[in-house]
Design a protein around this motif. Structure first.
Motif, PDB file in Angstrom:
ATOM      1  N   PRO A  42     -11.963  -6.558 -52.474  1.00 26.32           N
ATOM      2  CA  PRO A  42     -12.234  -6.639 -50.699  1.00 26.32           C
ATOM      3  C   PRO A  42     -12.902  -8.182 -50.579  1.00 26.32           C
ATOM      4  O   PRO A  42     -12.633  -8.369 -49.078  1.00 26.32           O
ATOM      5  CB  PRO A  42     -13.389  -5.747 -50.438  1.00 26.32           C
ATOM      6  N   ASN A  43     -12.935  -9.008 -51.269  1.00 23.78           N
ATOM      7  CA  ASN A  43     -13.587 -10.422 -51.175  1.00 23.78           C
ATOM      8  C   ASN A  43     -12.567 -10.889 -50.381  1.00 23.78           C
ATOM      9  O   ASN A  43     -12.621 -11.372 -49.256  1.00 23.78           O
ATOM     10  CB  ASN A  43     -13.553 -11.268 -52.066  1.00 23.78           C
ATOM     11  N   THR A  45     -10.530 -10.130 -47.957  1.00 27.24           N
ATOM     12  CA  THR A  45      -9.790  -9.591 -46.734  1.00 27.24           C
ATOM     13  C   THR A  45     -11.220  -9.670 -46.400  1.00 27.24           C
ATOM     14  O   THR A  45     -11.037 -10.106 -45.250  1.00 27.24           O
ATOM     15  CB  THR A  45     -10.035  -7.963 -47.073  1.00 27.24           C
ATOM     16  N   GLU A  46     -12.978  -9.842 -46.647  1.00 24.33           N
ATOM     17  CA  GLU A  46     -13.780  -9.660 -45.814  1.00 24.33           C
ATOM     18  C   GLU A  46     -13.634 -11.826 -45.694  1.00 24.33           C
ATOM     19  O   GLU A  46     -13.827 -11.776 -44.349  1.00 24.33           O
ATOM     20  CB  GLU A  46     -14.686  -9.578 -46.367  1.00 24.33           C
ATOM     21  N   ASP A  47     -13.370 -12.130 -46.665  1.00 23.63           N
ATOM     22  CA  ASP A  47     -13.344 -13.684 -46.294  1.00 23.63           C
ATOM     23  C   ASP A  47     -12.298 -14.109 -45.580  1.00 23.63           C
ATOM     24  O   ASP A  47     -12.677 -15.179 -44.339  1.00 23.63           O
ATOM     25  CB  ASP A  47     -13.173 -14.164 -47.834  1.00 23.63           C
ATOM     26  N   LEU A  49     -11.028 -12.012 -42.718  1.00 20.71           N
ATOM     27  CA  LEU A  49     -11.207 -11.685 -41.759  1.00 20.71           C
ATOM     28  C   LEU A  49     -12.291 -12.795 -40.918  1.00 20.71           C
ATOM     29  O   LEU A  49     -12.697 -13.199 -39.627  1.00 20.71           O
ATOM     30  CB  LEU A  49     -12.324 -10.303 -41.473  1.00 20.71           C
ATOM     31  N   ARG A  50     -13.862 -12.973 -41.561  1.00 22.90           N
ATOM     32  CA  ARG A  50     -14.444 -13.749 -41.415  1.00 22.90           C
ATOM     33  C   ARG A  50     -14.355 -15.572 -40.974  1.00 22.90           C
ATOM     34  O   ARG A  50     -14.304 -15.858 -39.619  1.00 22.90           O
ATOM     35  CB  ARG A  50     -15.909 -14.356 -42.348  1.00 22.90           C
ATOM     36  N   CYS A  85      -4.383  -8.667 -40.318  1.00 21.36           N
ATOM     37  CA  CYS A  85      -5.847  -9.458 -40.412  1.00 21.36           C
ATOM     38  C   CYS A  85      -5.248 -10.750 -39.439  1.00 21.36           C
ATOM     39  O   CYS A  85      -5.620 -10.640 -37.932  1.00 21.36           O
ATOM     40  CB  CYS A  85      -6.697  -9.752 -41.783  1.00 21.36           C
TER      41      CYS A  85
END
Length: 620
Positions: A42-43, A45-47, A49-50, A85
């Motif tokens: 998940p990292n 994707t999270e990076d 999106l941030r 994204c």
């Protein structure tokens, strides 16, 4: 007092156009690179999106450049998720491919264009021309490469814009020796124009570089760093400079480079600072090209020949036939998408697959279409023909047997988990091939029934025995996989007979004509030979051929006792099969040489990713 106000008013009126002009000159854009989206992690994707959220919250971002390695595996689903994204960005964005989209691509890189609108981009913004293009390598492990048709496109776009127009070129790879094999072709081609900057990624860290004098910037990866912070780049373009910043999430941006827009960094009439070394050709003057064709299009597969004609498939989907003796073009047939799998020819029929999701059979004499067979995904596998049947694998998890004359499907094996790019081995009534799912498959040639499956037990598709063309001798199948092990597998049972890491080989094997010796290419300088007989790995010889670091999946065929190897930087080597003695070497170019096709009399057919097709002749 009234007079002073009048003077001030007149001054403001006069300065207003200059102020507006300065404001119009200034713009700001962002760069995101090396996202490496991967299922189950998940990292990334999270990076991303941030990053998107922070770019959206930043004033005056005119557009965003995304410079490759969007995903780890280059598959359609992951690229679509990255796009979902990126679509959250308020500013427009423009994307180029990275090597993770070009090397590992079940679509033959066609999904990228489907999803993002093309493999290159062009736009003007406030007087600047932005050109983004692919820097490879496509479907083969090799150095980066810019294909001839993309170089022609760049020149045409810069000519159209005018030589004084400032240009920013956008790639994934840096245009350096050791990164892109034809960097000098690119820098020489763009040098006459007003190139202000190359922008890229790939290194996962900030670097300010010079590409034969042309300024280059590489930006850090979007992935979180050691402090757990994702990051991206910000470029501020003013009237006299481009300032370059790193923007970590939640922190002030930090400037680390600046590029002048008034200083001339390079000689527009000059040339690259260095070129490839061809002195090896002087050491072996007995080797000459009988004929050479510069097709002007990238080629990712080997030639095929029927003894009279040479058949070559290319990146634009063209299959072209040349006269074997003189290299004269005879005919051309065009599929709808690129061809990356090596064609096969027998009984007057040339068979090949295309990324347009079809298998083709064309007449070898005149290039007329005889039949097509539809798949449900791109067909990237190389073809093999025997006993009136053609065998080929595709990206729809299916391996097919096809009647050579009619194109009728004989059988289809649908339990492949990954996509197929290899040329199958036909031996002992079996058809044997690897796929990008860690597995080597053996099927009954007549029925397609599964005989056995082999896997080395490692997770991760990048360890698959998928690019190697298997060979067979002494009731054993021999492969070399990306794990760098030469492996012998029992032909009847699929059990491992032996597996050695002694020579650090990768994805390239060959077999002597008498079936006594197995050849392989190591990742550093050497060609090695092992005994095909027996139940243990036994090295017979190892020869330092001096080709340096090497990772291209090109096989090692033998003809008349001579084994031939080729490399990712244009070198062809001929060695005595029994002793390993180097007979000759010849450098054709500086790009990947596909598996060569040796003929009688020390003649060798060669194709390369730079679009070269040549027939070499070594005189005794």
């Amino acid at each position: 007092m009234k007079r002073n106000w009048l003077i001030l008013l007149l001054l403001l009126i006069c300065l207003a156009p200059l102020t507006m002009q300065a404001q119009n000159k200034f713009f700001r854009f962002a760069q995101i690179t090396d996202i490496h989206f991967a299922p189950g992690n998940p990292n990334p994707t999270e990076d991303l999106l941030r990053t998107v959220a922070q770019i959206n919250a930043t004033d005056s971002i005119d557009f965003v450049l995304v410079t490759g390695d969007l995903t780890d595996n280059g598959d359609r689903l992951c690229m679509e998720r990255v796009k979902s994204c990126l679509d959250l960005l308020k500013a427009p964005y423009h994307v180029v491919l990275g090597n993770h989209e070009t090397k590992w691509s079940e679509s033959g890189c066609t999904a990228f264009a489907d999803i993002y609108g093309g493999e290159r981009f062009e736009f003007m913004h406030k007087g600047f021309l932005f050109l983004g293009f692919n820097s490879g390598p496509l479907m083969r492990m090799a150095y980066g490469h810019v294909v001839p048709q993309d170089i022609r496109w760049m020149i045409a776009e810069m000519e159209k814009a005018g030589k004084d127009t400032p240009v920013i070129l956008v790639t994934h790879y840096p245009m350096l020796d050791g990164d892109v094999d034809n960097w000098y072709d690119v820098t020489d081609a763009v040098r006459p124009y007003n190139v202000r900057l190359f922008i890229g990624g790939h290194y996962h860290r900030n670097r300010q570089l010079s590409y034969d004098g042309l300024p280059g910037i590489l930006m850090r990866s979007n992935l979180r760093d050691a402090d757990g912070k994702p990051g991206y780049g910000i470029y501020e373009v003013g009237p006299d400079s481009i300032r370059v910043f790193t923007q970590r999430i939640g922190e002030p941006k930090q400037q680390w480079a600046a590029i002048s827009l008034t200083h001339s960094y390079y000689d527009h009439q000059g040339r690259a600072e260095k070129y490839p070394d061809y002195s090896v050709n002087q050491a072996y003057p007995q080797v000459k090209a009988t004929w050479t064709v510069q097709t002007g299009v990238g080629i990712y597969c080997s030639p095929a020949t029927d003894g009279e004609r040479v058949f070559v498939a290319d990146d634009l989907g063209c299959l072209t036939a040349y006269n074997l003796k003189k290299g004269k073009r005879l005919w051309s047939f065009t599929a709808e998408r690129r061809i990356v799998g090596t064609p096969a020819v027998a009984e007057g029929v040339v068979v090949f697959g295309s990324a347009d999701k079809r298998v083709y059979g064309v007449n070898a004499t005149d290039g007329k279409l005889l039949w097509t067979l539809d798949a449900s995904a791109p067909v990237l596998g190389a073809a093999a023909i025997a006993d009136g049947a053609a065998y080929i694998g595709a990206s729809d998890h299916t391996f097919r047997a096809i009647d050579l004359k009619s194109g009728k499907l004989l059988w289809a094996y649908t339990d492949v988990q990954g996509y197929i790019e290899t040329r199958p081995l036909l031996a002992d009534g079996k058809v044997i091939f690897g796929a990008w799912d860690n597995t080597l498959y053996a099927l009954d040639r007549q029925t397609g029934r599964e005989c056995w499956k082999w896997t080395h037990g490692l997770s991760g598709m990048h360890y698959s025995p998928a690019a190697v063309w298997p060979v067979e001798a002494d009731d054993k199948v021999f492969i070399a996989d990306p794990k760098r092990a030469l492996t012998a597998i029992d032909l009847r049972t699929g059990k491992t007979v032996w597996r050695t890491f002694q020579s650090q080989v990768r994805e390239s094997v060959g077999l002597s004509e008498d079936g006594q010796r197995v050849y392989a290419k190591t990742m550093n300088d050497s060609i090695v030979c092992y005994a095909a007989q027996g139940g243990e790995a036994r090295q017979l010889w190892a020869t330092n051929a001096g080709f340096g670091y090497e990772h291209a999946p090109s096989m090692l065929p033998e003809k008349d006792g001579i084994v031939y190897a080729s490399t990712n930087d244009g070198l062809v080597c001929a060695l005595d099969g029994k002793t390993g003695r180097i007979i000759w070497q010849h450098k054709v170019g500086n790009s990947l040489i596909n598996t060569v096709v040796p003929l009688e009399g020390q003649r060798v057919l060669v194709s390369s990713t730079d679009g070269t097709v040549t027939l070499l002749q070594a005189k005794k």
